[in-house]
Design a protein around this motif. Sequence first.
Motif, PDB file in Angstrom:
ATOM      1  N   GLY A   1      27.650  40.889  46.972  1.00 11.35           N
ATOM      2  CA  GLY A   1      29.052  41.270  46.962  1.00 11.35           C
ATOM      3  C   GLY A   1      29.140  42.707  47.408  1.00 11.35           C
ATOM      4  N   TYR A   2      30.341  43.185  47.542  1.00 12.48           N
ATOM      5  CA  TYR A   2      30.504  44.577  47.954  1.00 12.48           C
ATOM      6  C   TYR A   2      30.731  45.413  46.716  1.00 12.48           C
ATOM      7  N   PRO A   3      30.022  46.469  46.446  1.00 11.53           N
ATOM      8  CA  PRO A   3      29.052  47.131  47.300  1.00 11.53           C
ATOM      9  C   PRO A   3      27.615  46.702  47.030  1.00 11.53           C
ATOM     10  N   GLY A   4      27.391  45.745  46.145  1.00 11.15           N
ATOM     11  CA  GLY A   4      26.022  45.340  45.811  1.00 11.15           C
ATOM     12  C   GLY A   4      25.980  43.884  45.417  1.00 11.15           C
ATOM     13  N   GLU A   5      25.268  43.601  44.339  1.00  9.93           N
ATOM     14  CA  GLU A   5      25.120  42.231  43.863  1.00  9.93           C
ATOM     15  C   GLU A   5      26.016  42.014  42.643  1.00  9.93           C
ATOM     16  N   VAL A   6      26.424  40.758  42.461  1.00  9.73           N
ATOM     17  CA  VAL A   6      27.285  40.397  41.338  1.00  9.73           C
ATOM     18  C   VAL A   6      26.578  39.306  40.538  1.00  9.73           C
ATOM     19  N   LEU A   7      26.507  39.504  39.220  1.00  3.69           N
ATOM     20  CA  LEU A   7      25.912  38.518  38.314  1.00  3.69           C
ATOM     21  C   LEU A   7      27.000  37.628  37.736  1.00  3.69           C
ATOM     22  N   PHE A   8      26.680  36.358  37.578  1.00  5.35           N
ATOM     23  CA  PHE A   8      27.612  35.392  36.998  1.00  5.35           C
ATOM     24  C   PHE A   8      26.932  34.613  35.885  1.00  5.35           C
ATOM     25  N   LEU A   9      27.702  34.227  34.893  1.00 10.55           N
ATOM     26  CA  LEU A   9      27.302  33.239  33.900  1.00 10.55           C
ATOM     27  C   LEU A   9      28.294  32.090  34.000  1.00 10.55           C
ATOM     28  N   VAL A  10      27.777  30.868  33.925  1.00  9.74           N
ATOM     29  CA  VAL A  10      28.604  29.671  33.972  1.00  9.74           C
ATOM     30  C   VAL A  10      28.391  28.911  32.677  1.00  9.74           C
ATOM     31  N   PHE A  11      29.475  28.607  31.997  1.00 11.48           N
ATOM     32  CA  PHE A  11      29.442  27.845  30.755  1.00 11.48           C
ATOM     33  C   PHE A  11      29.961  26.447  31.072  1.00 11.48           C
ATOM     34  N   GLU A  12      29.135  25.418  30.821  1.00  8.94           N
ATOM     35  CA  GLU A  12      29.497  24.045  31.156  1.00  8.94           C
ATOM     36  C   GLU A  12      29.673  23.217  29.895  1.00  8.94           C
ATOM     37  N   THR A  13      30.617  22.257  29.952  1.00  5.38           N
ATOM     38  CA  THR A  13      30.840  21.335  28.846  1.00  5.38           C
ATOM     39  C   THR A  13      30.450  19.921  29.282  1.00  5.38           C
ATOM     40  N   ALA A  14      30.334  19.017  28.317  1.00  8.90           N
ATOM     41  CA  ALA A  14      29.940  17.637  28.601  1.00  8.90           C
ATOM     42  C   ALA A  14      30.957  16.913  29.470  1.00  8.90           C
ATOM     43  N   ASP A  15      32.222  17.299  29.395  1.00  8.69           N
ATOM     44  CA  ASP A  15      33.241  16.632  30.213  1.00  8.69           C
ATOM     45  C   ASP A  15      33.405  17.259  31.596  1.00  8.69           C
ATOM     46  N   GLY A  16      32.469  18.123  31.978  1.00 10.49           N
ATOM     47  CA  GLY A  16      32.460  18.681  33.323  1.00 10.49           C
ATOM     48  C   GLY A  16      33.259  19.955  33.506  1.00 10.49           C
ATOM     49  N   GLU A  17      33.854  20.451  32.433  1.00 15.56           N
ATOM     50  CA  GLU A  17      34.578  21.718  32.518  1.00 15.56           C
ATOM     51  C   GLU A  17      33.588  22.855  32.711  1.00 15.56           C
ATOM     52  N   MET A  18      33.961  23.836  33.518  1.00 17.65           N
ATOM     53  CA  MET A  18      33.118  25.018  33.725  1.00 17.65           C
ATOM     54  C   MET A  18      33.980  26.261  33.640  1.00 17.65           C
ATOM     55  N   LEU A  19      33.412  27.286  33.039  1.00 18.67           N
ATOM     56  CA  LEU A  19      34.084  28.576  32.965  1.00 18.67           C
ATOM     57  C   LEU A  19      33.084  29.622  33.414  1.00 18.67           C
ATOM     58  N   GLU A  20      33.443  30.369  34.460  1.00 24.99           N
ATOM     59  CA  GLU A  20      32.574  31.401  35.019  1.00 24.99           C
ATOM     60  C   GLU A  20      33.067  32.780  34.638  1.00 24.99           C
ATOM     61  N   VAL A  21      32.107  33.644  34.353  1.00 18.51           N
ATOM     62  CA  VAL A  21      32.410  35.058  34.118  1.00 18.51           C
ATOM     63  C   VAL A  21      31.432  35.874  34.951  1.00 18.51           C
ATOM     64  N   SER A  22      31.823  37.107  35.290  1.00 18.70           N
ATOM     65  CA  SER A  22      30.941  37.952  36.098  1.00 18.70           C
ATOM     66  C   SER A  22      30.832  39.343  35.507  1.00 18.70           C
ATOM     67  N   ASP A  23      29.836  40.066  36.005  1.00 16.22           N
ATOM     68  CA  ASP A  23      29.613  41.431  35.524  1.00 16.22           C
ATOM     69  C   ASP A  23      30.677  42.404  36.022  1.00 16.22           C
ATOM     70  N   GLU A  24      31.610  41.931  36.832  1.00 13.95           N
ATOM     71  CA  GLU A  24      32.716  42.769  37.282  1.00 13.95           C
ATOM     72  C   GLU A  24      33.921  42.683  36.352  1.00 13.95           C
ATOM     73  N   MET A  25      33.834  41.835  35.321  1.00  9.25           N
ATOM     74  CA  MET A  25      34.939  41.637  34.393  1.00  9.25           C
ATOM     75  C   MET A  25      34.757  42.515  33.162  1.00  9.25           C
ATOM     76  N   SER A  26      35.867  43.026  32.637  1.00 10.16           N
ATOM     77  CA  SER A  26      35.761  43.783  31.399  1.00 10.16           C
ATOM     78  C   SER A  26      35.380  42.826  30.273  1.00 10.16           C
ATOM     79  N   GLY A  27      34.542  43.298  29.378  1.00  4.13           N
ATOM     80  CA  GLY A  27      34.041  42.474  28.286  1.00  4.13           C
ATOM     81  C   GLY A  27      32.679  41.865  28.559  1.00  4.13           C
ATOM     82  N   TRP A  28      32.140  42.057  29.771  1.00  4.94           N
ATOM     83  CA  TRP A  28      30.842  41.487  30.160  1.00  4.94           C
ATOM     84  C   TRP A  28      29.727  41.968  29.232  1.00  4.94           C
ATOM     85  N   LEU A  29      29.610  43.260  29.050  1.00  2.00           N
ATOM     86  CA  LEU A  29      28.515  43.792  28.227  1.00  2.00           C
ATOM     87  C   LEU A  29      28.634  43.336  26.780  1.00  2.00           C
TER      88      LEU A  29
END
Length: 101
Positions: free
Chosen positions: A37-65
């Motif tokens: 990503g710009y200006p570097g790399e972006v980390l993501f976490l993906v949370f998956e449920t049994a019914d196929g729902e997914m929620l992604e968060v990244s290190d660019e979002m507040s609350g990541w740490l």
Amino acid sequence: MDIQFDEALLSVKYDEGIDEQLSWEEVIRIAGYKVYGYPGEVLFLVFETADGEMLEVSDEMSGWLELLGALPTLFKLPEGWEEQLIDAEPEGEDITLFRKR
């Protein structure tokens, strides 16, 4: 974009009035990956449920740490999971950090 969570729920606030939520109890898999990503790399976490729902968060979002600090109290994560995520190759395979058995 903000990550909000407590002992029961993960929420992502994208815009005013637009939220996504999922219950920690529903999470069957947590995966991580990295992209260029710009200006570097972006980390993501993906949370998956049994019914196929997914929620992604990244290190660019507040609350990541704060989320990273709380995850080991919410899930049984492998030792060195943070290093695995940080060392991931951009555009490489997802790294499974948790899988409900």
